[in-house]
Write a protein that holds these residues in place. Structure first.
Motif, PDB file in Angstrom:
ATOM      1  N   ALA A  46     -50.945  61.705 -48.201  1.00 30.11           N
ATOM      2  CA  ALA A  46     -50.026  60.935 -47.626  1.00 30.11           C
ATOM      3  C   ALA A  46     -48.966  61.848 -47.279  1.00 30.11           C
ATOM      4  O   ALA A  46     -48.046  61.861 -45.974  1.00 30.11           O
ATOM      5  CB  ALA A  46     -49.706  59.940 -48.362  1.00 30.11           C
ATOM      6  N   LYS A  47     -48.541  62.665 -48.115  1.00 28.42           N
ATOM      7  CA  LYS A  47     -47.119  63.340 -48.074  1.00 28.42           C
ATOM      8  C   LYS A  47     -47.306  64.377 -46.926  1.00 28.42           C
ATOM      9  O   LYS A  47     -46.584  64.773 -46.003  1.00 28.42           O
ATOM     10  CB  LYS A  47     -46.800  64.282 -49.510  1.00 28.42           C
ATOM     11  CG  LYS A  47     -46.382  63.189 -50.398  1.00 28.42           C
ATOM     12  CD  LYS A  47     -46.062  64.013 -51.637  1.00 28.42           C
ATOM     13  CE  LYS A  47     -45.514  62.882 -52.758  1.00 28.42           C
ATOM     14  NZ  LYS A  47     -45.073  63.613 -53.936  1.00 28.42           N
ATOM     15  N   GLU A  48     -48.598  65.127 -46.926  1.00 28.70           N
ATOM     16  CA  GLU A  48     -48.857  66.235 -46.052  1.00 28.70           C
ATOM     17  C   GLU A  48     -48.934  65.494 -44.630  1.00 28.70           C
ATOM     18  O   GLU A  48     -48.352  65.956 -43.575  1.00 28.70           O
ATOM     19  CB  GLU A  48     -50.195  66.663 -46.238  1.00 28.70           C
ATOM     20  CG  GLU A  48     -50.434  67.894 -45.112  1.00 28.70           C
ATOM     21  CD  GLU A  48     -51.865  68.625 -45.609  1.00 28.70           C
ATOM     22  OE1 GLU A  48     -52.401  69.198 -44.633  1.00 28.70           O
ATOM     23  OE2 GLU A  48     -52.220  68.608 -46.709  1.00 28.70           O
ATOM     24  N   ALA A  49     -49.604  64.377 -44.633  1.00 26.87           N
ATOM     25  CA  ALA A  49     -49.653  63.601 -43.146  1.00 26.87           C
ATOM     26  C   ALA A  49     -48.261  63.227 -42.589  1.00 26.87           C
ATOM     27  O   ALA A  49     -48.138  63.066 -41.330  1.00 26.87           O
ATOM     28  CB  ALA A  49     -50.432  62.345 -43.443  1.00 26.87           C
ATOM     29  N   GLU A  50     -47.334  63.076 -43.476  1.00 23.85           N
ATOM     30  CA  GLU A  50     -46.104  62.714 -42.842  1.00 23.85           C
ATOM     31  C   GLU A  50     -45.139  63.739 -42.639  1.00 23.85           C
ATOM     32  O   GLU A  50     -43.855  63.699 -42.312  1.00 23.85           O
ATOM     33  CB  GLU A  50     -45.324  61.677 -43.674  1.00 23.85           C
ATOM     34  CG  GLU A  50     -46.001  60.291 -44.033  1.00 23.85           C
ATOM     35  CD  GLU A  50     -46.113  59.522 -42.799  1.00 23.85           C
ATOM     36  OE1 GLU A  50     -45.078  59.601 -42.052  1.00 23.85           O
ATOM     37  OE2 GLU A  50     -47.119  58.980 -42.736  1.00 23.85           O
ATOM     38  N   ALA A  51     -45.553  64.889 -42.754  1.00 26.19           N
ATOM     39  CA  ALA A  51     -44.674  66.224 -42.552  1.00 26.19           C
ATOM     40  C   ALA A  51     -44.099  66.146 -40.887  1.00 26.19           C
ATOM     41  O   ALA A  51     -44.880  65.576 -40.175  1.00 26.19           O
ATOM     42  CB  ALA A  51     -45.580  67.713 -42.710  1.00 26.19           C
ATOM     43  N   PRO A  52     -42.920  66.720 -40.830  1.00 31.35           N
ATOM     44  CA  PRO A  52     -42.608  66.737 -39.496  1.00 31.35           C
ATOM     45  C   PRO A  52     -43.462  67.278 -38.353  1.00 31.35           C
ATOM     46  O   PRO A  52     -43.957  68.452 -38.786  1.00 31.35           O
ATOM     47  CB  PRO A  52     -41.018  67.208 -39.722  1.00 31.35           C
ATOM     48  CG  PRO A  52     -41.256  67.970 -40.836  1.00 31.35           C
ATOM     49  CD  PRO A  52     -42.174  67.331 -41.654  1.00 31.35           C
ATOM     50  N   ILE A  53     -43.627  67.150 -37.177  1.00 36.60           N
ATOM     51  CA  ILE A  53     -44.191  67.642 -36.310  1.00 36.60           C
ATOM     52  C   ILE A  53     -43.554  68.702 -35.404  1.00 36.60           C
ATOM     53  O   ILE A  53     -42.303  68.485 -35.132  1.00 36.60           O
ATOM     54  CB  ILE A  53     -44.861  66.556 -35.279  1.00 36.60           C
ATOM     55  CG1 ILE A  53     -45.280  65.334 -35.768  1.00 36.60           C
ATOM     56  CG2 ILE A  53     -45.660  67.217 -34.078  1.00 36.60           C
ATOM     57  CD1 ILE A  53     -46.406  65.815 -36.553  1.00 36.60           C
ATOM     58  N   PRO A  54     -43.768  69.778 -35.631  1.00 36.49           N
ATOM     59  CA  PRO A  54     -43.204  70.894 -35.017  1.00 36.49           C
ATOM     60  C   PRO A  54     -43.087  70.939 -33.355  1.00 36.49           C
ATOM     61  O   PRO A  54     -44.079  70.248 -32.771  1.00 36.49           O
ATOM     62  CB  PRO A  54     -43.798  72.349 -35.361  1.00 36.49           C
ATOM     63  CG  PRO A  54     -45.119  71.679 -35.699  1.00 36.49           C
ATOM     64  CD  PRO A  54     -45.103  70.413 -36.095  1.00 36.49           C
ATOM     65  N   ARG A  55     -42.253  71.564 -32.621  1.00 35.88           N
ATOM     66  CA  ARG A  55     -42.471  71.750 -31.035  1.00 35.88           C
ATOM     67  C   ARG A  55     -42.794  73.131 -30.822  1.00 35.88           C
ATOM     68  O   ARG A  55     -42.783  73.945 -31.844  1.00 35.88           O
ATOM     69  CB  ARG A  55     -41.001  71.219 -30.664  1.00 35.88           C
ATOM     70  CG  ARG A  55     -41.063  69.781 -30.609  1.00 35.88           C
ATOM     71  CD  ARG A  55     -39.608  69.318 -30.187  1.00 35.88           C
ATOM     72  NE  ARG A  55     -39.613  67.892 -29.990  1.00 35.88           N
ATOM     73  CZ  ARG A  55     -39.539  67.138 -30.817  1.00 35.88           C
ATOM     74  NH1 ARG A  55     -39.179  67.303 -31.997  1.00 35.88           N
ATOM     75  NH2 ARG A  55     -39.401  65.754 -30.672  1.00 35.88           N
ATOM     76  N   PRO A  56     -43.125  73.727 -29.733  1.00 33.58           N
ATOM     77  CA  PRO A  56     -42.650  73.298 -28.705  1.00 33.58           C
ATOM     78  C   PRO A  56     -43.593  72.373 -27.813  1.00 33.58           C
ATOM     79  O   PRO A  56     -44.514  72.197 -28.415  1.00 33.58           O
ATOM     80  CB  PRO A  56     -42.482  74.558 -27.512  1.00 33.58           C
ATOM     81  CG  PRO A  56     -43.526  75.303 -27.998  1.00 33.58           C
ATOM     82  CD  PRO A  56     -43.397  75.226 -29.874  1.00 33.58           C
ATOM     83  N   VAL A  57     -43.109  71.557 -26.798  1.00 42.43           N
ATOM     84  CA  VAL A  57     -43.923  70.650 -26.134  1.00 42.43           C
ATOM     85  C   VAL A  57     -44.655  71.197 -25.173  1.00 42.43           C
ATOM     86  O   VAL A  57     -44.630  72.534 -24.727  1.00 42.43           O
ATOM     87  CB  VAL A  57     -43.218  69.262 -25.405  1.00 42.43           C
ATOM     88  CG1 VAL A  57     -42.567  68.892 -26.418  1.00 42.43           C
ATOM     89  CG2 VAL A  57     -42.119  69.836 -24.768  1.00 42.43           C
ATOM     90  N   PRO A  58     -45.865  70.705 -24.758  1.00 49.74           N
ATOM     91  CA  PRO A  58     -46.620  71.152 -23.956  1.00 49.74           C
ATOM     92  C   PRO A  58     -46.066  71.384 -22.420  1.00 49.74           C
ATOM     93  O   PRO A  58     -45.103  70.628 -22.121  1.00 49.74           O
ATOM     94  CB  PRO A  58     -48.204  70.524 -23.662  1.00 49.74           C
ATOM     95  CG  PRO A  58     -47.644  69.167 -24.094  1.00 49.74           C
ATOM     96  CD  PRO A  58     -46.488  69.465 -25.230  1.00 49.74           C
ATOM     97  N   THR A  59     -46.412  72.374 -21.521  1.00 46.87           N
ATOM     98  CA  THR A  59     -45.821  72.694 -20.237  1.00 46.87           C
ATOM     99  C   THR A  59     -46.605  71.470 -19.321  1.00 46.87           C
ATOM    100  O   THR A  59     -47.827  70.981 -19.624  1.00 46.87           O
ATOM    101  CB  THR A  59     -46.100  73.922 -19.638  1.00 46.87           C
ATOM    102  OG1 THR A  59     -47.348  74.208 -19.574  1.00 46.87           O
ATOM    103  CG2 THR A  59     -45.280  74.805 -20.744  1.00 46.87           C
ATOM    104  N   SER A  60     -46.208  71.311 -18.015  1.00 51.41           N
ATOM    105  CA  SER A  60     -46.826  70.506 -16.949  1.00 51.41           C
ATOM    106  C   SER A  60     -48.156  71.079 -16.863  1.00 51.41           C
ATOM    107  O   SER A  60     -49.086  70.486 -16.327  1.00 51.41           O
ATOM    108  CB  SER A  60     -45.853  70.353 -15.868  1.00 51.41           C
ATOM    109  OG  SER A  60     -46.458  69.694 -14.903  1.00 51.41           O
ATOM    110  N   ALA A  61     -48.220  72.624 -16.638  1.00 49.24           N
ATOM    111  CA  ALA A  61     -49.493  73.115 -16.286  1.00 49.24           C
ATOM    112  C   ALA A  61     -50.735  72.822 -17.260  1.00 49.24           C
ATOM    113  O   ALA A  61     -51.765  72.514 -17.036  1.00 49.24           O
ATOM    114  CB  ALA A  61     -49.410  74.554 -16.264  1.00 49.24           C
TER     115      ALA A  61
END
Length: 417
Positions: free
Chosen positions: A24-39
């Motif tokens: 559960a602790k690993e599942a709640e780890a923050p989600i890194p970026r960057p976000v996907p591009t429009s393409a």
């Protein structure tokens, strides 16, 4: 040929995905970026459309635009939508449209005239080896009994398949039929919604639809060494499917709620996965060739791929009593789709880098449809001829005849006095 998988094509998008974990602790780890591009989102949407998959990319675009607000509810919603996306699609399949491509047809038996052929249910009932009628009150719809030599034939098929796959280096594992829904969803099958094929228990756990899920779950969060790969395992299990059909050609045991199946599963590197899929396909072709069935090999189009499959072969047997082709086997290359969700990784020998593995799955034998193909193909006036390769598992019997030990069952109405 180098595989173009999700991890290569949509790396920024996958960084947003929460890797499934039992921790559960690993599942709640923050989600890194960057976000996907429009393409990248455009390419995702094209893939979703060509596979006739639910198109949730517009919603994903909208949720990504709202990420900066720091809304945790939106973030969880985005994660859920990302997990519903299908795998990438092999480039060659994009030219197929919505029809499979027949790669080969195998003819091993000359069949009698159509007018003299009977379908499975008629044959099995005449031999008193099968019951499917009047079971709804105590075993449920789409259930069945196999008795006598037909039950023995089922076990012979299982032993025949196990002997063949273990001869190819597969290790046998006995697996559970009750699994956490997280494992099933990580393998690519939805457990929620009206069209789910999964049976859910009151505890929140689920009945397994195929031992592929339990085998994949066995290696969840495991770090393997490259010299262990390809790692090939097999299992016999009861498979549970909530699906049903009212089609005339799918009557009887063609589509049922539970059945036995011998499954093959492999974990390998990206470089090995196409060769492994070809090995699975060749094993299946050889199994049915030696059974003497008439069958064909199909390369399936994008719209026939399940969410985790990058490419898939189907094998359909000719069922002469029904005068139709019926699917009896398939095998799929899931690339790193399942491994990323389950945390199945390996350490590369050359540089020590840790990479996600690829997974391959295939059906060695799915019993009910194989029984249909065998009985309809081997029917004779005096019974059912047993294929030569199955006779060693049936005390060298050559013919299935009428079962006289088990009395015929009839529906009796009890009237209160």
């Amino acid at each position: 040929m180098k595989l173009m998988t999700n991890s290569r094509l949509w790396r920024p998008l996958l960084l947003l995905r929460r890797q499934r974990s039992h921790d559960a602790k690993e599942a709640e780890a923050p989600i890194p970026r960057p976000v996907p591009t429009s393409a990248q989102l455009d390419e995702l949407e094209r893939n979703v459309v060509v596979r006739n998959h639910k198109n949730n990319v517009p919603l994903i675009r909208s949720l990504i635009q709202e990420l900066d607000a720091g809304d945790q509810h939106k973030l969880r919603q985005l994660q859920a939508e990302l997990e519903q996306l299908p795998n990438a699609t092999h480039p060659r399949l994009r030219e197929y449209g919505e029809e499979p491509r027949e790669l080969a047809q195998y003819v091993h038996r000359q069949l009698p005239p159509q007018s003299s052929l009977k379908e499975f249910s008629e044959l099995a009932r005449a031999l008193n080896l099968y019951r499917m009628d009047h079971l709804g009150n105590y075993t449920g719809h789409k259930s069945y009994y196999l008795t006598g030599q037909l039950a023995t034939l089922e076990q012979a098929i299982i032993q025949y398949a196990l002997q063949a796959v273990t001869d190819h280096g597969f290790k046998l594992i006995s697996v559970p039929d009750i699994l956490p829904k997280e494992v099933i969803e990580s393998c690519g099958m939805r457990t929620e919604g009206e069209r789910t094929q999964v049976y859910k228990l009151d505890t929140g756990e689920c009945l397994s639809g195929t031992s592929e899920m339990a085998l994949a779950g066995f290696f969840a969060n495991k770090l393997l060494s490259e010299d262990q790969l390809p790692l090939k395992v097999t299992a016999v299990s009861r498979c549970y499917r909530a699906e049903t059909s009212g089609l005339q050609e799918e009557k009887g045991i063609y589509r049922v709620h539970q059945f036995n199946k011998v499954e093959m599963f492999a974990i390998c590197t990206e470089e090995q996965s196409e060769a492994e899929l070809e090995e699975f396909k060749n094993i299946e072709v050889d199994l049915f060739r030696r059974l003497g069935l008439n069958f064909r090999l199909l390369d399936m189009p994008p719209c026939e791929l399940g969410a985790p499959a990058y490419q898939k072969y189907d094998i359909e047997a000719w069922m002469p009593g029904r005068q139709m082709w019926g699917e009896i086997s398939s095998c799929s290359n899931c690339t790193d789709y399942q491994a990323r969700r389950l945390g199945i990784r390996y350490r590369r020998s050359a540089d020590g880098q840790i990479l996600h593995a690829h997974t391959i799955n295939g059906t060695a034998t799915a019993i009910p449809r194989l029984l249909i193909a065998l009985l309809e193909s081997y029917q004779r006036e005096d019974g059912i001829e047993i294929p030569a390769v199955l006779r060693p598992f049936m005390d060298n019997q050559e013919l299935i005849t009428r079962n006289k030990r088990i009395p015929e069952t009839k529906l009796v109405k009890f009237i209160k006095a």
